[in-house]
Design a protein around this motif. Structure first.
Motif, PDB file in Angstrom:
ATOM      1  N   VAL A  35       0.856  -1.184   0.000  1.00  0.00           N
ATOM      2  CA  VAL A  35       0.000   0.000   0.000  1.00  0.00           C
ATOM      3  C   VAL A  35       0.893   1.235   0.000  1.00  0.00           C
ATOM      4  CG1 VAL A  35      -1.667   1.337   1.365  1.00  0.00           C
ATOM      5  CG2 VAL A  35      -1.860  -1.142   1.249  1.00  0.00           C
ATOM      6  N   SER A  80      -0.614  11.231   3.124  1.00  0.00           N
ATOM      7  CA  SER A  80      -1.894  10.752   3.637  1.00  0.00           C
ATOM      8  C   SER A  80      -1.771  10.462   5.130  1.00  0.00           C
ATOM      9  CB  SER A  80      -2.268   9.458   2.910  1.00  0.00           C
ATOM     10  OG  SER A  80      -1.299   8.458   3.218  1.00  0.00           O
ATOM     11  N   SER A 115       4.872  10.690  -0.928  1.00  0.00           N
ATOM     12  CA  SER A 115       5.774  11.784  -0.557  1.00  0.00           C
ATOM     13  C   SER A 115       6.962  11.302   0.263  1.00  0.00           C
ATOM     14  CB  SER A 115       5.010  12.885   0.190  1.00  0.00           C
ATOM     15  OG  SER A 115       4.474  12.388   1.388  1.00  0.00           O
ATOM     16  N   ASN A 116       7.090   9.972   0.392  1.00  0.00           N
ATOM     17  CA  ASN A 116       8.275   9.456   1.079  1.00  0.00           C
ATOM     18  C   ASN A 116       8.800   8.194   0.414  1.00  0.00           C
ATOM     19  OD1 ASN A 116       9.960  10.286   3.209  1.00  0.00           O
ATOM     20  ND2 ASN A 116       9.378   8.492   4.391  1.00  0.00           N
ATOM     21  N   GLY A 163       6.981  13.175  11.742  1.00  0.00           N
ATOM     22  CA  GLY A 163       7.217  14.130  12.822  1.00  0.00           C
ATOM     23  C   GLY A 163       7.881  15.397  12.345  1.00  0.00           C
ATOM     24  N   GLY A 193       0.618   5.760   0.011  1.00  0.00           N
ATOM     25  CA  GLY A 193      -0.290   6.881   0.226  1.00  0.00           C
ATOM     26  C   GLY A 193      -0.131   7.875  -0.905  1.00  0.00           C
TER      27      GLY A 193
HETATM   28  C1  LIG Z   1       8.189  18.862   1.070  1.00  0.00           C
HETATM   29  C2  LIG Z   1       8.127  17.689   2.001  1.00  0.00           C
HETATM   30  C3  LIG Z   1       8.230  17.889   3.367  1.00  0.00           C
HETATM   31  C4  LIG Z   1       8.167  16.803   4.241  1.00  0.00           C
HETATM   32  N1  LIG Z   1       8.276  17.032   5.572  1.00  0.00           N
HETATM   33  C5  LIG Z   1       8.198  15.995   6.431  1.00  0.00           C
HETATM   34  C6  LIG Z   1       8.293  16.227   7.840  1.00  0.00           C
HETATM   35  O1  LIG Z   1       8.421  17.340   8.317  1.00  0.00           O
HETATM   36  N2  LIG Z   1       8.217  15.144   8.649  1.00  0.00           N
HETATM   37  C7  LIG Z   1       8.051  13.879   8.175  1.00  0.00           C
HETATM   38  O2  LIG Z   1       7.975  12.932   8.976  1.00  0.00           O
HETATM   39  N3  LIG Z   1       7.964  13.652   6.854  1.00  0.00           N
HETATM   40  C8  LIG Z   1       8.023  14.663   5.968  1.00  0.00           C
HETATM   41  N4  LIG Z   1       7.947  14.426   4.628  1.00  0.00           N
HETATM   42  C9  LIG Z   1       7.853  13.033   4.144  1.00  0.00           C
HETATM   43  C10 LIG Z   1       6.408  12.524   3.933  1.00  0.00           C
HETATM   44  O3  LIG Z   1       5.547  13.591   3.587  1.00  0.00           O
HETATM   45  C11 LIG Z   1       5.861  11.795   5.147  1.00  0.00           C
HETATM   46  O4  LIG Z   1       6.652  10.693   5.505  1.00  0.00           O
HETATM   47  C12 LIG Z   1       4.415  11.333   4.906  1.00  0.00           C
HETATM   48  O5  LIG Z   1       3.860  10.951   6.125  1.00  0.00           O
HETATM   49  C13 LIG Z   1       4.323  10.170   3.929  1.00  0.00           C
HETATM   50  O6  LIG Z   1       2.959   9.973   3.619  1.00  0.00           O
HETATM   51  P1  LIG Z   1       2.520   9.395   2.204  1.00  0.00           P
HETATM   52  O7  LIG Z   1       1.050   9.167   2.245  1.00  0.00           O
HETATM   53  O8  LIG Z   1       3.000  10.254   1.123  1.00  0.00           O
HETATM   54  O9  LIG Z   1       3.262   8.006   2.221  1.00  0.00           O
HETATM   55  P2  LIG Z   1       4.022   7.292   0.993  1.00  0.00           P
HETATM   56  O10 LIG Z   1       5.187   8.086   0.595  1.00  0.00           O
HETATM   57  O11 LIG Z   1       3.039   6.934  -0.056  1.00  0.00           O
HETATM   58  O12 LIG Z   1       4.514   5.973   1.716  1.00  0.00           O
HETATM   59  C14 LIG Z   1       5.557   6.041   2.661  1.00  0.00           C
HETATM   60  C15 LIG Z   1       5.675   4.660   3.321  1.00  0.00           C
HETATM   61  O13 LIG Z   1       4.499   4.426   4.084  1.00  0.00           O
HETATM   62  C16 LIG Z   1       3.848   3.233   3.619  1.00  0.00           C
HETATM   63  N5  LIG Z   1       2.412   3.494   3.676  1.00  0.00           N
HETATM   64  C17 LIG Z   1       1.710   4.470   3.050  1.00  0.00           C
HETATM   65  N6  LIG Z   1       0.408   4.378   3.385  1.00  0.00           N
HETATM   66  C18 LIG Z   1       0.300   3.331   4.225  1.00  0.00           C
HETATM   67  C19 LIG Z   1      -0.781   2.727   4.927  1.00  0.00           C
HETATM   68  N7  LIG Z   1      -2.038   3.162   4.816  1.00  0.00           N
HETATM   69  N8  LIG Z   1      -0.505   1.673   5.730  1.00  0.00           N
HETATM   70  C20 LIG Z   1       0.758   1.201   5.862  1.00  0.00           C
HETATM   71  N9  LIG Z   1       1.818   1.713   5.211  1.00  0.00           N
HETATM   72  C21 LIG Z   1       1.584   2.772   4.411  1.00  0.00           C
HETATM   73  C22 LIG Z   1       4.340   3.012   2.177  1.00  0.00           C
HETATM   74  O14 LIG Z   1       4.291   1.644   1.815  1.00  0.00           O
HETATM   75  C23 LIG Z   1       5.769   3.517   2.297  1.00  0.00           C
HETATM   76  O15 LIG Z   1       6.579   2.510   2.854  1.00  0.00           O
HETATM   77  C24 LIG Z   1       8.002  15.504   3.727  1.00  0.00           C
HETATM   78  C25 LIG Z   1       7.886  15.301   2.348  1.00  0.00           C
HETATM   79  C26 LIG Z   1       7.949  16.393   1.488  1.00  0.00           C
HETATM   80  C27 LIG Z   1       7.804  16.155   0.011  1.00  0.00           C
END
Ligand SMILES: Cc1cc2nc3c(=O)[nH]c(=O)nc-3n(C[C@H](O)[C@H](O)[C@H](O)COP(=O)(O)OP(=O)(O)OC[C@H]3O[C@@H](n4cnc5c(N)ncnc54)[C@H](O)[C@@H]3O)c2cc1C
Length: 331
Positions: A85, A158, A90-91, A168, A87
């Protein structure tokens, strides 16, 4: 891909994308037994990631409800096909050769926000489905006068991703406001886990490897909507000041080792502005690797390796990526 080949890949590994002849036909045949929902073949992962790089995933599926999600993973489990899965991407950094396997993106019913406990004096519980964007929850909470998530203002992604990553910022993390989470295991069974059962770790949980978060319950406090909104605005302004928020990136690329900011170590290694192909260390924040527009995943990985080597040489510290690398056979 045959079932045996699927088995050999293991359930959740994502090797590089070398599509085998007949894979799609086989899969289509098998998936028809249990899946009538939306899916995209050979779907560009660059479109699903804020780095905007990476090859295609064999299949991306969009379950609309908990029931669909459960049926989907049961079916995939029977076929022993690798799945994961994501989201808002963004990571994640996806390899240029893509992902051989099934990427699951939570759809329609995974976006709701609901206040579920109004009987406690100070604490208010808010249930949010995993596909909802963090930004939407934060602005909803501000409108409702619910405080606690302001630290996360400006983090893209997400709620499921933020929960899984224990995201965090500014000295706080999701685990500080997490009451419980409903997780789905690899066979499609849901169960609720309390904060204590999950055991928070830095940008992770001890429970994490096999979990899909489908719903998070936050414990928040009542507060003044205007003050909450002002704090969110302030946090976002601080971010814009220090970070290249509008560049194509995944935020901080490396974890902070033992509380030392990785950005400081990278800057001290003289790497601000250093570039490999189209991937560059941000001038504004050295822990951000940015795609200048022409980067490939290989450029980003080369830059990542270079940074790690230089920081190790300069400070003796090994940097670990915070960004999750998908579809790489070996790095
Ligand atoms: C400009 C910018 C600033 C950011 N600042 C921060 C910050 O200050 N702090 C911080 O912690 N992060 C930050 N991030 C990183 C990122 O936004 C976070 O880690 C965010 O929480 C990832 O969410 P996502 O939905 O995009 O996950 P994704 O990137 O889609 O997935 C990340 C990981 O989580 C897993 N995952 C996603 N959804 C689920 C689910 N429902 N259940 C289980 N696993 C799942 C995926 O398999 C993957 O391993 C930043 C990113 C950007 C681009």
């Amino acid at each position: 891909m045959s079932v045996a080949q699927g088995k050999a890949l293991g359930k959740d590994c994502f090797p590089c994308n070398t599509l085998l002849p007949g894979w799609a036909d086989d899969f289509l045949e098998m998936i028809r037994d249990f899946w009538n929902g939306e899916l995209k073949w050979n779907c560009s992962m660059a479109d699903l990631s804020t780095f905007r790089v990476g090859g295609a995933a064999s299949v991306v599926v969009f379950p609309l409800s908990l029931n669909e999600l459960s049926l989907l993973v049961q079916g995939l489990g029977r076929m022993n096909l690798p799945w994961r899965v994501i989201g808002r991407g963004s990571n994640i950094l996806v390899s240029d050769s893509g992902i051989e396997g099934v990427v699951v993106v939570l759809g329609r019913d995974f976006c709701s926000i609901e206040r579920i406990d109004i009987h406690r004096r100070e604490q208010v519980l808010v249930r949010v489905m995993a596909g909802c964007s963090l930004a939407k929850v934060i602005s909803w909470c501000a409108e409702q006068g619910l405080s606690g998530l302001e630290f996360a203002a400006g983090i893209p992604g997400s709620v499921g991703g933020a929960t899984a990553m224990n995201a965090g910022a500014f000295g706080r993390e999701i685990s500080d406001v997490l009451y419980s989470v409903v997780i789905m295991d690899r066979v499609g069974t849901f169960r609720s886990k309390s904060h204590e059962q999950m055991q928070p770790a830095y940008r992770s949980w001890n429970e994490r490897p096999d979990m899909t978060a489908v719903e998070t319950i936050f414990k928040l406090k009542k507060g003044d909507p205007e003050a909450i909104e002002a704090r969110c605005r302030d946090i976002i302004a601080q971010r814009r000041n220090k970070q290249p928020c509008h560049a194509m990136s995944c935020g901080s690329f490396f974890k902070n080792p033992d509380g030392i900011p990785a950005g400081k170590l990278i800057e001290e290694a003289g790497l601000k502005g250093f570039q490999v192909g189209g991937a560059r260390v941000s001038e504004k924040h050295a822990n951000f690797i940015i795609n200048t527009g022409t980067a490939t995943a290989a450029d980003i990985v080369s830059l990542m390796k270079h940074i790690r080597e230089r920081v190790l040489k300069k400070s003796g510290i090994v940097l670990e990526p915070e960004v999750e690398l998908l579809g790489f056979v070996s790095i």
